[in-house]
Design a protein around this motif. Sequence first.
Motif, short mmCIF file in Angstrom:
data_model
loop_
_atom_site.label_atom_id
_atom_site.label_comp_id
_atom_site.label_asym_id
_atom_site.label_seq_id
_atom_site.Cartn_x
_atom_site.Cartn_y
_atom_site.Cartn_z
N LEU A 65 4.57 35.67 91.77
CA LEU A 65 5.98 35.45 92.07
C LEU A 65 6.15 34.36 93.13
O LEU A 65 5.25 34.16 93.96
CB LEU A 65 6.63 36.74 92.53
CG LEU A 65 6.68 37.88 91.51
CD1 LEU A 65 7.31 39.12 92.14
CD2 LEU A 65 7.44 37.48 90.25
N ARG A 66 7.29 33.69 93.12
CA ARG A 66 7.53 32.65 94.12
C ARG A 66 7.30 33.19 95.52
O ARG A 66 7.69 34.32 95.86
CB ARG A 66 8.93 32.05 93.98
CG ARG A 66 10.08 33.02 94.18
CD ARG A 66 11.42 32.29 94.24
NE ARG A 66 11.64 31.42 93.09
CZ ARG A 66 12.16 30.20 93.15
NH1 ARG A 66 12.56 29.71 94.32
NH2 ARG A 66 12.34 29.49 92.07
N GLY A 67 6.61 32.39 96.33
CA GLY A 67 6.29 32.81 97.69
C GLY A 67 5.01 33.60 97.81
O GLY A 67 4.65 34.02 98.91
N ARG A 68 4.28 33.76 96.68
CA ARG A 68 3.03 34.53 96.70
C ARG A 68 1.93 33.74 95.99
O ARG A 68 2.19 32.94 95.10
CB ARG A 68 3.18 35.89 96.00
CG ARG A 68 3.93 36.92 96.81
CD ARG A 68 5.39 36.81 96.64
NE ARG A 68 6.11 37.87 97.34
CZ ARG A 68 7.42 37.92 97.46
NH1 ARG A 68 8.19 36.99 96.92
NH2 ARG A 68 8.00 38.90 98.12
N ALA A 81 17.20 38.21 91.68
CA ALA A 81 17.75 37.36 90.62
C ALA A 81 16.94 36.07 90.48
O ALA A 81 16.73 35.59 89.36
CB ALA A 81 19.21 37.05 90.91
N SER A 82 16.47 35.51 91.59
CA SER A 82 15.64 34.31 91.52
C SER A 82 14.33 34.60 90.81
O SER A 82 13.87 33.79 89.98
CB SER A 82 15.36 33.77 92.93
OG SER A 82 16.52 33.28 93.54
N PHE A 109 11.56 46.51 90.84
CA PHE A 109 12.94 46.10 91.12
C PHE A 109 13.27 44.78 90.40
O PHE A 109 14.36 44.62 89.84
CB PHE A 109 13.13 45.95 92.63
CG PHE A 109 12.99 47.24 93.40
CD1 PHE A 109 14.08 48.06 93.61
CD2 PHE A 109 11.76 47.64 93.91
CE1 PHE A 109 13.97 49.24 94.32
CE2 PHE A 109 11.64 48.82 94.61
CZ PHE A 109 12.75 49.64 94.81
N VAL A 110 12.31 43.86 90.41
CA VAL A 110 12.50 42.61 89.68
C VAL A 110 12.70 42.89 88.19
O VAL A 110 13.56 42.30 87.54
CB VAL A 110 11.31 41.66 89.90
CG1 VAL A 110 11.46 40.41 89.04
CG2 VAL A 110 11.17 41.28 91.37
N ALA A 111 11.90 43.82 87.65
CA ALA A 111 11.98 44.14 86.22
C ALA A 111 13.36 44.69 85.85
O ALA A 111 13.92 44.35 84.79
CB ALA A 111 10.90 45.15 85.86
N ASP A 213 13.12 39.29 100.41
CA ASP A 213 13.05 40.15 99.22
C ASP A 213 13.28 41.61 99.55
O ASP A 213 13.93 42.34 98.80
CB ASP A 213 11.69 39.98 98.52
CG ASP A 213 11.66 38.76 97.62
OD1 ASP A 213 12.72 38.32 97.16
OD2 ASP A 213 10.55 38.25 97.36
N THR A 214 12.73 42.06 100.68
CA THR A 214 12.90 43.46 101.06
C THR A 214 14.37 43.77 101.35
O THR A 214 14.88 44.83 100.96
CB THR A 214 12.03 43.79 102.30
OG1 THR A 214 10.67 43.49 102.00
CG2 THR A 214 12.15 45.25 102.66
#
Length: 303
Positions: A65-68, A81-82, A109-111, A213-214
């Motif tokens: 994921l972005r940022g990882r 949403a991003s 949560f993303v799912a 994100d949190t």
Amino acid sequence: MSAHTYRTIDVPVAGGDLRVGIWDPINASDETPTVLAIHGVTSSHLAWPFLVAELPGVRVIAPDLRGRGVSCTVSGPAGMASHAADLVAVLDALEVASLPVVGHSMGGFVAVVLAHLHPERVQRLVLVDGGLPLDVPPGLSPEQLVAFILGPTAERLSRRWKDVEEYTNVFWREHPAFVSDWSEELERYIAYDLLPEGDRYRPATSYQTTVDDTIDLNTGSALPAARAALQHPTLFITVPRGLQNETPGLYPPAHLDRLLTAYPSIRHQHLDDLNHYTVVMSTRGASALGPLVRAELVRAELV
């Protein structure tokens, strides 16, 4: 011999390129069943080899994921949403119309948001110790919220390390979650997480991305709307222990009972003797999780 081959691709998204791991079964074809696997808040796609081993004949697509991971260079805002928009770009690049989605921790949560914003791309959801509201006290500041949920994990992101050996031995070797579940796969996951910064190394996941994100998954608007409109068949999997192998885990029994009452259409499965990490990142966890995911793949094929 492995039942899969492994490769990575880079997919253009807003702000940069997203690194995506792909495990293809030997002798894969156009009819090969495929699943999208979404990792947790400070994790990477290398959290998934344990589950991949339990899915012979199944293609597994798993992004950083972005940022990882290698996707840490993607610029722009994070948030559920991003991430969902990035995942649509991944599916488009791989020409996948729709598929079952497995999300662990924040990936759950993303799912849920992906299924809401792009319902035609998702067949079924498997939420592994995430995706439904956490039992968080009201009124916490952003920093308090991150510390409450992630504990020492948040502090790890701010530290700098001499090398992979120090990072492994000082933080991870003593981590209570992995006392009984150390593995070569875990060591590869740990080494992948470090990036050079001057003469030291830092975790690939930025602290600020984790904060953003949190906060979004606990106080943002995307998730309440997504859960209120949830229409996809959903399996919610919980474990008894948390990030530090403590009890209760992320979903204490009384809180879990309230959630299952509030979301009666969601099926629930509890897996014993596992913690928030080892349910995905251990052979024991994957051997319990794998049959549940395979069953969802069968259900998806029957629709």
